[in-house]
Design an enzyme around this catalytic site. Structure first.
Site, short mmCIF file in Angstrom:
data_model
loop_
_atom_site.label_atom_id
_atom_site.label_comp_id
_atom_site.label_asym_id
_atom_site.label_seq_id
_atom_site.Cartn_x
_atom_site.Cartn_y
_atom_site.Cartn_z
N GLY A 95 0.79 -1.21 0.00
CA GLY A 95 0.00 0.00 0.00
C GLY A 95 0.83 1.27 0.00
N HIS A 96 0.33 2.27 0.74
CA HIS A 96 0.88 3.63 0.69
C HIS A 96 2.28 3.71 1.29
CE1 HIS A 96 0.38 7.92 0.24
NE2 HIS A 96 0.55 8.16 1.54
N PHE A 97 2.47 3.15 2.48
CA PHE A 97 3.74 3.24 3.19
C PHE A 97 4.62 2.04 2.83
CE2 PHE A 97 1.27 6.20 5.71
CZ PHE A 97 2.20 7.17 6.09
#
Length: 297
Positions: free
Chosen positions: A273-275
């Site tokens: 995902g994002h991180f």
């Protein structure tokens, strides 16, 4: 007595933690102490809702070879701002530009993550001669990189019915945790300290006011996308793209879009995902090390 380090143990970087004054803002930053004075310099620009601590493991890993510098923006982390500070992406870029000048940085690569992209591109347009290269990790610069949820959220204005509550809902502990864990294939690889520390800073007095202002200012970034893309086409900086392809806010098309302006960019997609650094640091850190070795000179 000094003990020799066993060859199978990686030695983490020595990192200092300091403040520097920029226009009445006490900017907190972390800086690694590399082994050689001519080491590559990397400005690590963090995202929302995080701060420089999101890079602590990357700094430990690469900081002996490279000079890694990670500031906290106004309204984030340990940085302290005066009362009445006006929060916008332009003002954050102003402070980071002042920070760069206070440290005497004249040439560096930039790590652009999330909010780091709009701040970094503003800096690049102001001083293209300083940019030695880009490392882009889920830092969006294209409308193709906005998910449907992102388009709806960034279209909100203070006058939109329900907008205030929609923005405030983003500052809850459940939302902060979800930003770290959404899209990951193995949430057990995501340490809880990251999102818990982010929430601690979000809950400090005045921080939600700052984040609300930035949320409603995000439209200024989308309006600036064409200018950023033109800068990429003109300057063609060496670029490494490492992207979490399951990011619910900035999905995979945002990474692929860079190739339209930077066909020679090195692109790596990760099933997360994002991180992405939280669960893919062992894969991403060597890519950064190799990129800096090839392009810094």
């Amino acid at each position: 007595m000094t003990l020799a380090t066993p060859p199978h143990l990686a030695v983490p970087a020595r990192t200092v933690h300091r403040f520097v004054e920029v226009d009445d803002v006490a900017v907190f930053y972390r800086e690694s102490q590399p082994e050689r004075p001519d080491a590559p310099v990397v400005l690590l620009l963090h995202g929302f809702p995080s701060a420089s601590h999101q890079f602590r493991r990357l700094i430990d890993t690469l900081g002996r070879r490279d000079r890694l510098i990670a500031p906290d923006y106004p309204g984030f982390g340990h940085t302290r701002t005066p009362g009445g500070f006006g929060y916008s992406f332009d003002r954050l870029a102003d402070v980071v530009e002042g920070f760069i000048e206070r440290l005497g940085l004249t040439r560096f690569a930039m790590y652009l993550f999330d909010f780091g992209a709009p701040i970094g591109f503003r800096l690049a347009l102001r001083h293209p001669e300083r940019v030695a290269g880009l490392i882009v990790q889920n830092g969006n610069a294209y409308v193709e990189g906005l998910s449907e949820a992102a388009r709806e959220f960034t279209a909100l204005t203070p006058d939109t019915p329900g907008a205030e509550q929609a923005v405030l809902d983003l500052f809850t502990v459940d939302a902060t945790r979800a930003q770290y864990e959404s899209g990951t294939t193995d949430p057990e690889l995501v340490a809880p300290e990251g999102w818990l520390l982010d929430q601690h800073f979000l809950d400090l007095p005045g921080r939600k006011r700052a984040q609300r202002a930035l949320a409603f200012d995000y439209q200024s970034n989308i309006a600036a996308y064409p200018g950023w893309q033109a800068w990429l086409r003109e300057h063609r900086p060496p670029t490494l793209i490492t992207w979490g392809s399951r990011d619910p806010f900035f999905p995979e098309p945002g990474a692929l879009a860079y190739l339209s302006d930077l066909p020679d960019a090195e692109l790596h997609l990760f099933d997360t995902g994002h991180f992405a650094l939280e669960d893919h640091l062992p894969e991403i850190a060597p890519l950064i090390d190799s990129f800096l070795t090839r392009t810094w000179g």
